[in-house]
Motif scaffolding. Structure first.
Motif, short mmCIF file in Angstrom:
data_model
loop_
_atom_site.label_atom_id
_atom_site.label_comp_id
_atom_site.label_asym_id
_atom_site.label_seq_id
_atom_site.Cartn_x
_atom_site.Cartn_y
_atom_site.Cartn_z
N VAL A 7 0.85 -1.19 0.00
CA VAL A 7 0.00 0.00 0.00
C VAL A 7 0.89 1.24 0.00
O VAL A 7 1.95 1.26 0.65
CB VAL A 7 -0.93 0.01 1.24
N SER A 8 0.47 2.26 -0.72
CA SER A 8 1.21 3.52 -0.71
C SER A 8 0.28 4.65 -0.27
O SER A 8 -0.93 4.59 -0.45
CB SER A 8 1.77 3.83 -2.10
N GLY A 9 0.91 5.68 0.30
CA GLY A 9 0.15 6.84 0.75
C GLY A 9 1.03 7.73 1.59
O GLY A 9 2.23 7.50 1.75
N ALA A 10 0.42 8.76 2.15
CA ALA A 10 1.15 9.66 3.03
C ALA A 10 1.57 8.90 4.28
O ALA A 10 0.86 8.02 4.77
CB ALA A 10 0.30 10.87 3.39
N ALA A 11 2.74 9.26 4.80
CA ALA A 11 3.26 8.56 5.98
C ALA A 11 2.27 8.62 7.15
O ALA A 11 2.09 7.64 7.87
CB ALA A 11 4.61 9.16 6.38
N ALA A 12 1.61 9.77 7.32
CA ALA A 12 0.66 9.92 8.43
C ALA A 12 -0.55 9.00 8.26
O ALA A 12 -1.13 8.54 9.26
CB ALA A 12 0.20 11.38 8.51
N ASP A 13 -0.95 8.72 7.02
CA ASP A 13 -2.09 7.82 6.78
C ASP A 13 -1.70 6.36 6.92
O ASP A 13 -2.53 5.52 7.29
CB ASP A 13 -2.66 8.07 5.38
N LEU A 14 -0.45 6.04 6.61
CA LEU A 14 -0.01 4.64 6.69
C LEU A 14 0.38 4.21 8.10
O LEU A 14 0.28 3.03 8.43
CB LEU A 14 1.21 4.43 5.77
N GLU A 15 0.80 5.14 8.92
CA GLU A 15 1.32 4.79 10.24
C GLU A 15 0.34 3.95 11.07
O GLU A 15 0.72 2.93 11.65
CB GLU A 15 1.72 6.06 10.98
N PRO A 16 -0.95 4.35 11.17
CA PRO A 16 -1.87 3.56 12.02
C PRO A 16 -2.39 2.28 11.36
O PRO A 16 -3.07 1.49 12.01
CB PRO A 16 -3.02 4.54 12.27
N LEU A 17 -2.08 2.07 10.10
CA LEU A 17 -2.62 0.91 9.38
C LEU A 17 -1.77 -0.32 9.67
O LEU A 17 -0.67 -0.48 9.14
CB LEU A 17 -2.65 1.20 7.88
N LYS A 18 -2.29 -1.21 10.52
CA LYS A 18 -1.56 -2.42 10.91
C LYS A 18 -2.03 -3.64 10.12
O LYS A 18 -1.27 -4.60 9.93
CB LYS A 18 -1.74 -2.69 12.41
N THR B 38 -13.64 -8.50 -1.84
CA THR B 38 -13.00 -7.33 -2.42
C THR B 38 -12.16 -6.66 -1.34
O THR B 38 -12.63 -6.45 -0.22
CB THR B 38 -14.04 -6.34 -2.95
N ILE B 39 -10.93 -6.36 -1.66
CA ILE B 39 -10.02 -5.79 -0.67
C ILE B 39 -10.39 -4.33 -0.45
O ILE B 39 -10.29 -3.51 -1.36
CB ILE B 39 -8.55 -5.90 -1.12
N PRO B 40 -10.84 -3.97 0.77
CA PRO B 40 -11.21 -2.58 1.04
C PRO B 40 -9.98 -1.73 1.35
O PRO B 40 -9.01 -2.21 1.94
CB PRO B 40 -12.12 -2.70 2.26
N LEU B 41 -10.01 -0.46 0.92
CA LEU B 41 -8.89 0.43 1.19
C LEU B 41 -9.41 1.86 1.22
O LEU B 41 -10.26 2.25 0.41
CB LEU B 41 -7.82 0.29 0.10
N ALA B 42 -8.90 2.62 2.17
CA ALA B 42 -9.30 4.03 2.29
C ALA B 42 -8.95 4.80 1.02
O ALA B 42 -7.97 4.49 0.34
CB ALA B 42 -8.63 4.66 3.51
N ALA B 43 -9.76 5.81 0.72
CA ALA B 43 -9.60 6.56 -0.53
C ALA B 43 -8.25 7.24 -0.64
O ALA B 43 -7.72 7.42 -1.74
CB ALA B 43 -10.72 7.59 -0.66
N GLU B 44 -7.66 7.61 0.50
CA GLU B 44 -6.38 8.33 0.45
C GLU B 44 -5.18 7.39 0.27
O GLU B 44 -4.05 7.85 0.14
CB GLU B 44 -6.19 9.15 1.74
#
Length: 415
Positions: A266-277, A298-304
């Motif tokens: 997954v890619s994204g801003a560091a602040a958005d990825l940090e809490p994603l465990k 279907t693999i769910p993923l936040a829009a950001e």
């Protein structure tokens, strides 16, 4: 009277003598001079009309001439590229080609100095030769190229540009050589999005850089943005709901499952990825699972965030082992929450119900402990037969559960 005539004659003689002296003085003070006036630039007039016909001057724009001029000193010494204009009128040209035309000479001397004494005795060259070609205008797309690198665990996104196209005008044969305008970003170990103005290079259809082509463009720089995002590998999980004889404490004991793929990048801003465990695919109700089941999610993923792996679905293969199942014939059927003004009678008088648990616990269950309940709260208030989903209850046992989905047929009538 004779004396008056003599005085008048003397006055006339003196006047003539003074005029001769003055003329001689002036002539000596402002004699004629001649010589070359060099590097006089040629100006083309009527260019707007030429361009309105889709034509333009390609060769011969940057020309100069030399004039040999004779005239009074006070005028001659003022001659320069600032006071002498050389013009060629191209407004009558209708077709592309090479042209040779005479040029016009005009003077713009300062003050009260007259140019009437100035005479051009020689011209170098005598005429001006220039080329007229077809003009073209195209919108050239902008593309990006990165020659640097991104930092470890980071990824470059896609370029965006403003403007995204560049309007280019020039000789048709030259403009039509251009495929795209390339912006090149050269930075090392990038860990943040780039946003700034960059120059560009025109690239031909054969991949050649066109460095010195004679065209005009409506933008000298392109505002360029290149997102740089952080990468993270995130495991996929599934939520198993206890049921069918399997308690929350016994899930790990009686169930086995695999998820394919186990994780995604997954890619994204560091602040958005940090809490994603982890990424939870969803729920699986164990009371609906018999033996081995395969479920797609279907693999769910936040829009950001972005799924870099590109896999949109995950498959969960779930097996239940170590438990026993049994099938019992159940005739204890009831309907509840009947619609007002209606009666409901089950047409289904018995159903086979499957239960699951340990061998010992299943063996101890009797059909009388099972009851089938049809809740008519959501039934259609209309007469006739309807198929109604039911819930099966097992009374008196917590170590055995009902497995599967069931329904019965109910007759609804007014009454």
């Amino acid at each position: 009277m004779e004396r008056a005539r003599k005085n008048k004659g003397l006055y006339m003689v003196i006047s003539v003598l003074l005029a001769i002296v003055l003329w001689t003085y002036v002539g000596n003070e402002n004699p004629d001079e001649s010589g070359p006036v060099r590097n006089l630039p040629v100006t083309f007039t009527g260019v707007e009309l030429l361009e309105s016909r889709g034509l333009m001057i390609t060769d011969g724009l940057e020309q100069s001439v030399t004039l040999n001029v004779t005239g009074k000193r006070n005028a001659f010494r003022l001659l320069s590229s600032e006071t002498v204009s050389i013009t060629v009128d191209v407004s009558s040209i209708q077709q592309p080609g090479q042209y040779t035309q005479a040029y016009q000479v005009a003077y713009n001397l300062p003050g009260n100095t007259s140019s009437s004494s100035l005479v051009v005795t020689e011209r170098y060259p005598l005429n001006v030769t220039f080329t007229v070609a077809k003009m073209a205008t195209r919108n050239i797309p902008v593309q990006g190229s990165m020659t640097g690198s991104v930092a470890e665990n980071y990824q470059a996104g896609e370029f965006s540009f403003s403007p995204s196209t560049i309007k280019v005008s020039g000789e048709e044969s030259v403009v039509n050589r251009i495929d795209f305008a390339q912006v090149t970003l050269n930075q090392e170990d990038m860990d943040a999005t780039y946003d700034g103005d960059l120059p560009y290079t025109f690239i031909s259809f054969t991949g050649e850089a066109l460095e010195d082509i004679d065209v005009t463009a409506d933008a000298a720089l392109v505002h360029t943005t290149l997102p740089i995002v952080k990468l993270k590998e995130v495991p996929l999980t599934v939520n198993l709901i206890p049921g069918g004889g399997i308690s929350a404490d016994d899930i790990d004991r009686y169930t086995q499952y695999t998820i394919v793929p186990k994780s995604i990048m997954v890619s994204g801003a560091a602040a958005d990825l940090e809490p994603l465990k982890e990424i939870s695919l969803g729920d699986i109700d164990l009371s609906k699972v018999l033996g081995t089941n395969t479920v797609s999610f279907t693999i769910p993923l936040a829009a950001e965030l972005t799924n870099v792996s590109g896999v949109s679905e995950a498959v969960v293969q779930l097996s239940i082992t170590g438990l026993t199942t049994a099938t019992l014939e159940v005739d204890n059927i009831e309907c509840i929450n009947k619609p007002d003004g209606y009666t409901a009678d089950p047409l289904t008088t018995s159903r086979q119900v499957q239960i699951r648990g340990t061998q010992e616990a299943v063996s101890a269950v009797t059909a009388s402990q099972l009851r089938i309940v049809a809740d008519l709260d959501n039934a259609v208030a209309a007469t006739g037969t309807q198929t109604i989903p039911v819930k099966v209850y097992l009374d008196g046992r917590s170590d055995v559960g009902v497995v599967g989905d069931y329904n019965i047929v109910v007759s609804i009538s007014r009454g």
